[in-house]
Design a protein around this motif. Sequence first.
Motif, PDB file in Angstrom:
ATOM      1  N   THR A 143     -26.935  32.395  37.321  1.00 59.69           N
ATOM      2  CA  THR A 143     -27.875  33.117  38.174  1.00 59.69           C
ATOM      3  C   THR A 143     -28.959  33.797  37.346  1.00 59.69           C
ATOM      4  N   PRO A 144     -30.188  33.783  37.829  1.00 59.71           N
ATOM      5  CA  PRO A 144     -31.238  34.556  37.163  1.00 59.71           C
ATOM      6  C   PRO A 144     -31.031  36.046  37.439  1.00 59.71           C
ATOM      7  N   VAL A 145     -31.484  36.871  36.520  1.00 57.98           N
ATOM      8  CA  VAL A 145     -31.368  38.319  36.671  1.00 57.98           C
ATOM      9  C   VAL A 145     -32.750  38.937  36.518  1.00 57.98           C
ATOM     10  N   ASP A 146     -33.164  39.689  37.540  1.00 58.35           N
ATOM     11  CA  ASP A 146     -34.459  40.388  37.498  1.00 58.35           C
ATOM     12  C   ASP A 146     -35.610  39.437  37.179  1.00 58.35           C
ATOM     13  N   GLY A 147     -35.549  38.241  37.767  1.00 63.65           N
ATOM     14  CA  GLY A 147     -36.625  37.285  37.585  1.00 63.65           C
ATOM     15  C   GLY A 147     -36.575  36.515  36.275  1.00 63.65           C
ATOM     16  N   HIS A 148     -35.585  36.812  35.423  1.00 62.33           N
ATOM     17  CA  HIS A 148     -35.462  36.106  34.138  1.00 62.33           C
ATOM     18  C   HIS A 148     -34.574  34.893  34.347  1.00 62.33           C
ATOM     19  N   SER A 149     -35.154  33.707  34.326  1.00 57.39           N
ATOM     20  CA  SER A 149     -34.455  32.501  34.790  1.00 57.39           C
ATOM     21  C   SER A 149     -33.875  31.635  33.683  1.00 57.39           C
ATOM     22  N   ILE A 150     -33.879  32.099  32.440  1.00 57.07           N
ATOM     23  CA  ILE A 150     -33.276  31.327  31.351  1.00 57.07           C
ATOM     24  C   ILE A 150     -31.772  31.574  31.342  1.00 57.07           C
ATOM     25  N   LEU A 151     -30.993  30.491  31.411  1.00 52.17           N
ATOM     26  CA  LEU A 151     -29.550  30.578  31.337  1.00 52.17           C
ATOM     27  C   LEU A 151     -29.065  30.123  29.969  1.00 52.17           C
ATOM     28  N   GLU A 152     -27.923  30.638  29.564  1.00 51.96           N
ATOM     29  CA  GLU A 152     -27.308  30.222  28.303  1.00 51.96           C
ATOM     30  C   GLU A 152     -25.873  29.805  28.599  1.00 51.96           C
ATOM     31  N   ALA A 153     -25.497  28.623  28.123  1.00 52.06           N
ATOM     32  CA  ALA A 153     -24.168  28.084  28.423  1.00 52.06           C
ATOM     33  C   ALA A 153     -23.550  27.488  27.170  1.00 52.06           C
ATOM     34  N   GLN A 154     -22.262  27.739  26.977  1.00 55.81           N
ATOM     35  CA  GLN A 154     -21.543  27.078  25.889  1.00 55.81           C
ATOM     36  C   GLN A 154     -21.411  25.591  26.209  1.00 55.81           C
ATOM     37  N   LYS A 155     -21.720  24.754  25.242  1.00 62.90           N
ATOM     38  CA  LYS A 155     -21.587  23.317  25.444  1.00 62.90           C
ATOM     39  C   LYS A 155     -20.113  22.940  25.393  1.00 62.90           C
ATOM     40  N   ILE A 156     -19.580  22.417  26.497  1.00 69.19           N
ATOM     41  CA  ILE A 156     -18.173  22.004  26.535  1.00 69.19           C
ATOM     42  C   ILE A 156     -18.023  20.563  27.016  1.00 69.19           C
ATOM     43  N   PHE A 157     -19.145  19.871  27.186  1.00 67.87           N
ATOM     44  CA  PHE A 157     -19.140  18.536  27.774  1.00 67.87           C
ATOM     45  C   PHE A 157     -19.840  17.564  26.836  1.00 67.87           C
ATOM     46  N   HIS A 158     -19.198  16.444  26.566  1.00 68.90           N
ATOM     47  CA  HIS A 158     -19.737  15.432  25.664  1.00 68.90           C
ATOM     48  C   HIS A 158     -20.876  14.669  26.334  1.00 68.90           C
ATOM     49  N   VAL A 159     -22.029  14.646  25.666  1.00 71.32           N
ATOM     50  CA  VAL A 159     -23.189  13.929  26.207  1.00 71.32           C
ATOM     51  C   VAL A 159     -23.603  12.815  25.258  1.00 71.32           C
ATOM     52  N   SER A 160     -24.008  13.177  24.058  1.00 73.38           N
ATOM     53  CA  SER A 160     -24.483  12.200  23.078  1.00 73.38           C
ATOM     54  C   SER A 160     -23.462  12.023  21.962  1.00 73.38           C
ATOM     55  N   PRO A 161     -23.218  10.777  21.530  1.00 78.76           N
ATOM     56  CA  PRO A 161     -22.296  10.568  20.405  1.00 78.76           C
ATOM     57  C   PRO A 161     -22.874  11.026  19.066  1.00 78.76           C
ATOM     58  N   PHE A 162     -24.118  11.496  19.071  1.00 74.30           N
ATOM     59  CA  PHE A 162     -24.745  11.944  17.828  1.00 74.30           C
ATOM     60  C   PHE A 162     -24.787  13.466  17.726  1.00 74.30           C
ATOM     61  N   PHE A 163     -24.097  14.145  18.639  1.00 65.30           N
ATOM     62  CA  PHE A 163     -23.967  15.598  18.583  1.00 65.30           C
ATOM     63  C   PHE A 163     -22.512  15.981  18.862  1.00 65.30           C
ATOM     64  N   PRO A 164     -22.019  17.048  18.235  1.00 67.71           N
ATOM     65  CA  PRO A 164     -20.655  17.506  18.526  1.00 67.71           C
ATOM     66  C   PRO A 164     -20.597  18.254  19.854  1.00 67.71           C
ATOM     67  N   VAL A 165     -19.376  18.446  20.352  1.00 66.75           N
ATOM     68  CA  VAL A 165     -19.191  19.275  21.549  1.00 66.75           C
ATOM     69  C   VAL A 165     -19.002  20.712  21.075  1.00 66.75           C
ATOM     70  N   SER A 166     -20.083  21.314  20.667  1.00 67.50           N
ATOM     71  CA  SER A 166     -20.102  22.694  20.180  1.00 67.50           C
ATOM     72  C   SER A 166     -21.531  23.192  20.309  1.00 67.50           C
ATOM     73  N   GLY A 167     -21.724  24.470  20.072  1.00 71.71           N
ATOM     74  CA  GLY A 167     -23.053  25.040  20.216  1.00 71.71           C
ATOM     75  C   GLY A 167     -23.282  25.526  21.639  1.00 71.71           C
ATOM     76  N   ARG A 168     -24.553  25.698  21.994  1.00 78.64           N
ATOM     77  CA  ARG A 168     -24.869  26.233  23.315  1.00 78.64           C
ATOM     78  C   ARG A 168     -26.224  25.710  23.786  1.00 78.64           C
TER      79      ARG A 168
END
Length: 263
Positions: A143-168
């Motif tokens: 959810t955005p807070v006070d109009g600030h719409s940037i979200l931050e999420a821990q990466k827990i889902f595998h997308v690309s085989p050229f990146f680990p499942v870590s980071g955010r």
Amino acid sequence: MAACDLMISDIHHTRHGQPSHFLARRGLSIWIDLDQLAAANRQSRFFSVGQFNVMSFFESDYGPNFGNKKPVTSLSAYVRDMASKILPHAHVAHVRLLTFPRIMGVSFNPLSVYVAQNDLGVDILYIYEVRNTFGDMHAYIGTPVDGHSILEAQKIFHVSPFFPVSGRYRLHIRHDQAQIKLVMRYLIGTKPALTATMRGGVAPLSNRSLWAGLWRTGQWPLRPLLSIHVEAAKLWMKNLQFYKRPSPPASPWSQARNSLHRL
């Protein structure tokens, strides 16, 4: 704003670090009101909701319906249900979805974004629905807070085989009557590893805009999936580290927090 708008966008993917890599292509998306699917279905004879056409949208492709053979759940109801879990006292008045449509019955959606708004037209919930080429899907919800719409999420889902499942991830969407801008930045530690952007203008879906959009973007069935594999081959030839696909997360969604950081 029509029940369904068409968006012609410029899509850029920038891999940071060494070796670097850059991808640029044009995209054709729909920005559809999930509470007005019947109206969207009448906008063009070449666009259908829930039926085969040159361009189409099927609720069965998304959310709790993805890979599920049970009766189709309304996506607007799904978004409201998720909102009740995260914002139990909020009222969702409008729900729109930004996604790639089916073209001649087929499509692949690496990322679809749901935007829920209150009665004042203010964004109150975002769902970033991510898929990989292995047929898995996961949603990052926040959810955005006070109009600030940037979200931050821990990466827990595998997308690309050229990146680990870590980071955010840092995720951001900005939209109005005329334009949409979508930004995803992936960070490992404090360093950006990937930045993906999609920017474009929106206009009501019609017979004319549909065919013009197909012509201008050169879309064809499964073009995003083919593009992903072509770029993967280029990355493989650069001898990047390859990460095997882990088991997908047990939960179909995870909660993102509001971020005070800039993209």
